[in-house]
Design an enzyme around this catalytic site. Structure first.
Site, PDB file in Angstrom:
ATOM      1  N   LYS B  92       0.815  -1.226   0.000  1.00 50.98           N
ATOM      2  CA  LYS B  92       0.000   0.000   0.000  1.00 50.98           C
ATOM      3  C   LYS B  92       0.849   1.276   0.000  1.00 50.98           C
ATOM      4  O   LYS B  92       0.419   2.308  -0.508  1.00 50.98           O
ATOM      5  CB  LYS B  92      -0.938   0.011   1.213  1.00 50.98           C
ATOM      6  CG  LYS B  92      -2.004  -1.089   1.186  1.00 50.98           C
ATOM      7  CD  LYS B  92      -3.007  -0.879   0.076  1.00 50.98           C
ATOM      8  CE  LYS B  92      -4.151  -1.886   0.132  1.00 50.98           C
ATOM      9  NZ  LYS B  92      -5.013  -1.816  -1.066  1.00 50.98           N
ATOM     10  N   GLU B 114      -9.804   5.857   2.625  1.00 51.41           N
ATOM     11  CA  GLU B 114     -10.639   4.822   3.224  1.00 51.41           C
ATOM     12  C   GLU B 114      -9.721   3.669   3.577  1.00 51.41           C
ATOM     13  O   GLU B 114      -8.641   3.533   3.005  1.00 51.41           O
ATOM     14  CB  GLU B 114     -11.704   4.364   2.230  1.00 51.41           C
ATOM     15  CG  GLU B 114     -11.255   3.299   1.209  1.00 51.41           C
ATOM     16  CD  GLU B 114     -10.186   3.794   0.234  1.00 51.41           C
ATOM     17  OE1 GLU B 114     -10.051   5.024   0.064  1.00 51.41           O
ATOM     18  OE2 GLU B 114      -9.478   2.954  -0.344  1.00 51.41           O
ATOM     19  N   SER B 381       1.714  -9.754  -0.758  1.00 54.41           N
ATOM     20  CA  SER B 381       1.399  -8.322  -0.715  1.00 54.41           C
ATOM     21  C   SER B 381       1.617  -7.671   0.645  1.00 54.41           C
ATOM     22  O   SER B 381       1.840  -6.469   0.726  1.00 54.41           O
ATOM     23  CB  SER B 381      -0.035  -8.098  -1.183  1.00 54.41           C
ATOM     24  OG  SER B 381      -0.926  -8.856  -0.394  1.00 54.41           O
TER      25      SER B 381
END
Lengths: 267, 404
Positions: B92, B114, B381
């Site tokens: 991210k 969000e 991830s």
């Protein structure tokens, strides 16, 4: 027959309340709609409840939740339009998000809305760039596709938007989602002025309008005033308190109508 | 394969994408698209981005040969793209850095985001702290309870965390709240969307900021093996890590692309988040995409053991890749993901995020389909520290014993 055009042609400023279909339940939402129209509203906007209403503030979201919990389906919303139409000749405008409309099928949706006696549609999450398919299907069935313009739109977009507009132009009073605000008129007046520069269609103002004095101020420069959350809140509060929501909306409508009449100005 | 031309100038990926948003946001989206296209060609901007990805996030991340997992499965050579080693523990941060720089260059001093599991919220709060931006993160009330530590982390980093109390009180509703907030503050606020979802140009921007995963992985596998992989595998919620690793391989037709959707309790139940397998085309959060919904178009709640995959939609580009068959999307259940979570921990000493465990689980399940000299690149991830408490609570205190 063009009920929207006739309503504006009457020469006074229109009071356009908004309620959510099926809130708090089907039967009472029908009574509420009838009471609002009988008490002097000139047009009614009927919100079709949706699970993810991203243009709406908490008051209308809560109403959508109440309605969906009652099992309200899109077919029930269309039936509500038909039941209101059975006793009123005033314009009825559906307010729906695009996903339910797409799932039902734009053709089928507008054919049935027209058959039910609907006159117009507002789709808050379809801007000009995405409007072609929906607007064409609406037009084909004589349903007026009413677009929104916002304080952020700018003159170039407004010119393009009002070129495709039918019925009237919905001017969003200020930034943000639906909901009651303290002060609504300043930005709205500039927006209405801009819209008038590019179209002869009526310009109505909504978002944030909640009090008789707002209606009086806005009716002085706009052709119609849309009041949503203030109605929906009164309905919710009456239901929660075990009072009659019909009585609550009737007296509120009378107050707002009086305010709109005080601002009469022939176009 | 011919040049891959998406998105087109209307922000579409074939039948999917677009900009289904309130008019109030349209000017901002058009401006953002212009600014982004300009900056994506601006060498100084790209150099700055590269600097922070290397010096702040810790890139490049390794492409690690998982030798013991490979031996255990007796199958294809498995490589893990170690996005878990990034600063803040997941991919991210790649997008958060990119969009924070975008906010600075466009004169915005405030960012909102969000978050589902909290990974994107933490990444955004982190870059906001680093670049001196004011930051508000919207998080579902239910997710705040499930991921309390990440809430604390974001607040420690100086962000305001606002509970989304509408709807299912998860990622979907946090995204609704962020969009509503943005509608009201669009003049001074940049919305850092965390995945390849939302109205155009967001799916493109997030993909471009995440493609560094695939660009690195491609160069690394060529350096280590001298050939392209047989398959590239990644988990898909909104799908940003998957889009990031897929994108540089799209025109290499011989490389199979596999996205792993959360099948929750199973596709025969209503408790899953398998958007491609069980959804229909619809509009969510400003884009036309595949969507879990009822016959009247009401959005249905998703379910996954991993908060990051608990989303009823998917990025529009994934919907397009599924429709054209360029990528394949497969369901992986909660149970399979948990098994992979434990297996990777035991065999490789790497605790994966529950999201990433879905991709590992696919490889475990399908290893036999592959030849021994095939190569699979799996996007790991994120790291699983955030999930340890949840898994421990689910497994009981004897978790380690029962899986030895």
């Amino acid at each position: 027959m063009d009920r929207i055009r006739e309503a504006f042609a009457a020469g006074h400023k229109l009071l356009i309340p908004f309620v959510v279909a099926g809130d708090p339940d089907y039967a009472r939402s029908l009574e509420i709609a009838r009471a609002i129209l009988d008490a002097g509203a000139d047009m009614l906007e009927i919100g079709f409840p949706y699970s993810d209403p991203l243009a709406d503030g908490p008051v209308i979201q809560a109403a959508a939740v109440r309605s969906l919990k009652q099992g309200t389906r899109l077919v029930d919303c269309l039936r509500l339009v038909q039941d209101i139409r059975a006793r009123s000749s005033k314009p009825l405008v559906a307010f729906t998000y695009v996903n339910p409309l797409i799932q039902y099928g734009p053709e089928r949706f507008f054919a049935e809305l027209a058959a039910a006696g609907g006159d117009g549609v507002i789709v808050p999450d379809v801007p000009l760039e995405e409007a072609a398919e929906v607007a064409a299907a609406a037009e084909a069935h004589g349903i007026r596709f009413v677009p929104l313009v916002a304080p952020t739109s700018g003159e170039e977009r407004i010119r393009a938007i009002v070129r495709e507009a039918r019925g009237f132009v919905y001017c969003v009073s200020s930034l943000g989602v639906t909901g009651e605000r303290q002060d609504v008129s300043r930005q709205a007046r500039a927006l209405v002025d801009l819209v008038r520069r590019h179209t002869d269609l009526p310009a109505c103002v909504g978002f944030g309008v909640s009090r008789p004095e707002h209606v009086r101020e806005i009716a002085a420069f706009a052709d119609g005033v849309i009041v949503g959350s203030a109605y929906v809140r009164r309905i919710g509060e009456a239901v929660d308190a075990g009072r009659d929501p019909v009585a609550a909306v009737r007296s509120f409508t009378e107050q707002l109508k009086q305010a709109a009449l005080e601002a009469i100005r022939p176009r | 394969m011919s040049h891959y031309p998406y998105p087109d100038e209307t922000g579409r990926y074939g039948a999917f994408g677009g900009r289904y948003v309130p008019e109030t946001l349209m000017s901002a989206l058009l401006q953002l698209e212009q600014d982004y296209l300009r900056l994506s060609r601006d060498e100084a901007f790209q150099a700055e981005l590269k600097y922070y990805l290397e010096q702040y996030a810790g890139r490049p991340t390794p492409l690690y040969y998982a030798e013991r997992l490979t031996k255990h499965l007796g199958g294809p050579k498995i490589y893990l793209k170690r996005e878990d080693l990034n600063h803040t523990g997941a991919h991210k941060i790649n997008n958060a850095i990119g969009q924070a720089l975008l906010a600075l260059r466009t004169g915005k001093r405030r960012v909102i985001a969000e978050t589902g599991a909290g990974q994107h919220g933490v990444a955004t709060a982190t870059v906001a702290a680093r670049f001196g931006l004011e930051c508000t993160v919207f998080m579902g009330e239910e997710d705040m309870r499930r991921q309390a530590l990440n809430v604390f982390r974001m607040r420690m980093l100086g962000a305001e965390v606002v509970a989304a109390t509408s709807g299912t009180r998860t990622l979907k509703d946090a995204t609704n709240e962020a969009i509503r907030h943005w509608v009201a503050h669009v003049d001074d606020t940049h919305y850092i969307i965390g995945s390849v979802v939302g109205p155009h140009p967001y799916p493109m921007i997030v993909r471009d900021f995440q493609r560094v995963i695939g660009d690195e992985a491609k160069a690394q596998i060529l350096a280590q093996e001298g050939r392209l992989p047989t398959s590239v595998v990644a988990c898909v919620g909104g799908g940003s890590n998957a889009m990031g690793i897929f994108y540089p391989f799209i025109e290499d037709e011989e490389v199979e692309l596999v996205g792993c959707e959360a099948a929750g309790h199973g596709l025969h139940t209503p408790y899953h988040a398998a958007t491609i397998a069980r959804g229909r085309p619809g509009v969510l959060h400003g884009a036309k995409t595949m969507l879990l919904q009822d016959e009247y178009g009401q959005v249905q709640p998703a379910h996954s053991i991993s908060a990051g995959l608990d989303y009823p939609g998917i990025g529009p580009e994934h919907a397009h890749l599924a429709e054209t068959g360029r990528a394949r999307y497969v369901p992986v259940t909660d149970e399979e993901a948990l098994e992979a979570f434990f297996l990777l921990s035991k065999l490789e000493g790497i605790i994966p995020a529950l999201e990433s465990a879905h991709a590992i689980a696919y490889v475990m399940r399908e290893a036999r389909r592959y030849r021994a000299d095939d190569i699979i690149v799996v996007c790991l991830s994120g790291r699983g520290d955030k999930d340890v408490e949840q898994v421990a609570a689910r497994e009981g205190e004897t978790a380690h014993g029962s899986h030895s």
